[in-house]
Design a protein around this motif. Structure first.
Motif, PDB file in Angstrom:
ATOM      1  N   VAL A  89       0.842  -1.190   0.000  1.00 13.54           N
ATOM      2  CA  VAL A  89       0.000   0.000   0.000  1.00 13.54           C
ATOM      3  C   VAL A  89       0.881   1.245   0.000  1.00 13.54           C
ATOM      4  O   VAL A  89       2.100   1.164   0.166  1.00 13.54           O
ATOM      5  CB  VAL A  89      -0.928   0.030   1.233  1.00 13.54           C
ATOM      6  N   LYS A  90       0.229   2.407  -0.166  1.00  5.96           N
ATOM      7  CA  LYS A  90       0.897   3.688   0.031  1.00  5.96           C
ATOM      8  C   LYS A  90      -0.127   4.658   0.593  1.00  5.96           C
ATOM      9  O   LYS A  90      -1.338   4.455   0.473  1.00  5.96           O
ATOM     10  CB  LYS A  90       1.498   4.220  -1.260  1.00  5.96           C
ATOM     11  N   LEU A 111      -5.204   5.143   2.990  1.00  2.00           N
ATOM     12  CA  LEU A 111      -4.324   4.268   2.212  1.00  2.00           C
ATOM     13  C   LEU A 111      -4.959   3.878   0.892  1.00  2.00           C
ATOM     14  O   LEU A 111      -6.174   3.856   0.743  1.00  2.00           O
ATOM     15  CB  LEU A 111      -4.018   2.986   2.997  1.00  2.00           C
ATOM     16  N   GLU A 112      -4.084   3.528  -0.054  1.00  2.00           N
ATOM     17  CA  GLU A 112      -4.532   2.969  -1.328  1.00  2.00           C
ATOM     18  C   GLU A 112      -3.553   1.877  -1.740  1.00  2.00           C
ATOM     19  O   GLU A 112      -2.433   1.809  -1.233  1.00  2.00           O
ATOM     20  CB  GLU A 112      -4.646   4.052  -2.394  1.00  2.00           C
ATOM     21  N   THR A 113      -3.966   1.030  -2.649  1.00  2.00           N
ATOM     22  CA  THR A 113      -3.130  -0.063  -3.138  1.00  2.00           C
ATOM     23  C   THR A 113      -1.918   0.496  -3.872  1.00  2.00           C
ATOM     24  O   THR A 113      -2.038   1.439  -4.653  1.00  2.00           O
ATOM     25  CB  THR A 113      -3.945  -0.968  -4.079  1.00  2.00           C
ATOM     26  N   TRP A 114      -0.754  -0.085  -3.604  1.00  2.00           N
ATOM     27  CA  TRP A 114       0.469   0.305  -4.309  1.00  2.00           C
ATOM     28  C   TRP A 114       0.385  -0.180  -5.745  1.00  2.00           C
ATOM     29  O   TRP A 114       0.051  -1.329  -6.009  1.00  2.00           O
ATOM     30  CB  TRP A 114       1.683  -0.315  -3.621  1.00  2.00           C
ATOM     31  N   LYS A 115       0.681   0.702  -6.679  1.00  2.00           N
ATOM     32  CA  LYS A 115       0.725   0.335  -8.090  1.00  2.00           C
ATOM     33  C   LYS A 115       2.139   0.608  -8.581  1.00  2.00           C
ATOM     34  O   LYS A 115       2.616   1.737  -8.531  1.00  2.00           O
ATOM     35  CB  LYS A 115      -0.290   1.149  -8.876  1.00  2.00           C
ATOM     36  N   ASP A 116       2.805  -0.440  -9.053  1.00  2.00           N
ATOM     37  CA  ASP A 116       4.168  -0.322  -9.559  1.00  2.00           C
ATOM     38  C   ASP A 116       4.133   0.311 -10.948  1.00  2.00           C
ATOM     39  O   ASP A 116       3.564  -0.260 -11.881  1.00  2.00           O
ATOM     40  CB  ASP A 116       4.814  -1.702  -9.597  1.00  2.00           C
ATOM     41  N   ASP A 117       4.724   1.474 -11.100  1.00  2.00           N
ATOM     42  CA  ASP A 117       4.714   2.181 -12.383  1.00  2.00           C
ATOM     43  C   ASP A 117       5.509   1.459 -13.459  1.00  2.00           C
ATOM     44  O   ASP A 117       5.334   1.731 -14.646  1.00  2.00           O
ATOM     45  CB  ASP A 117       5.263   3.591 -12.207  1.00  2.00           C
ATOM     46  N   ALA A 118       6.377   0.520 -13.063  1.00  2.00           N
ATOM     47  CA  ALA A 118       7.213  -0.180 -14.050  1.00  2.00           C
ATOM     48  C   ALA A 118       6.480  -1.271 -14.788  1.00  2.00           C
ATOM     49  O   ALA A 118       6.948  -1.773 -15.795  1.00  2.00           O
ATOM     50  CB  ALA A 118       8.432  -0.780 -13.342  1.00  2.00           C
ATOM     51  N   GLY A 119       5.323  -1.655 -14.316  1.00  2.00           N
ATOM     52  CA  GLY A 119       4.755  -2.792 -14.995  1.00  2.00           C
ATOM     53  C   GLY A 119       3.321  -2.877 -15.017  1.00  2.00           C
ATOM     54  O   GLY A 119       2.681  -3.640 -15.600  1.00  2.00           O
TER      55      GLY A 119
END
Length: 62
Positions: A10-11, A54-62
């Motif tokens: 999360v972030k 909070l919100e779900t972490w989203k990886d910008d790389a993929g």
């Protein structure tokens, strides 16, 4: 009901590092709270966050 589970990435909605949900606290009639951990270098940090922060972490790389 918990939105996130232990181990979820999360972030903070305000921004910041990727964190791992370490503990979930639910009390009747109260907002769910999450203890999250993250690392900066070799230093571990731990903080409590409200359900709505909070919100779900989203990886910008993929």
């Amino acid at each position: 009901m918990a939105k996130f589970n232990i181990g979820d990435l999360v972030k903070s909605k305000a921004g910041g590092p990727k964190m791992v949900v370490d503990q979930v606290f639910e009390w009747p009639g109260d907002e769910t709270r999450y203890h999250c951990i993250w690392w900066v270098g070799n230093k571990r940090h731990r903080e409590q966050f409200a359900h709505g922060g909070l919100e779900t972490w989203k990886d910008d790389a993929g």
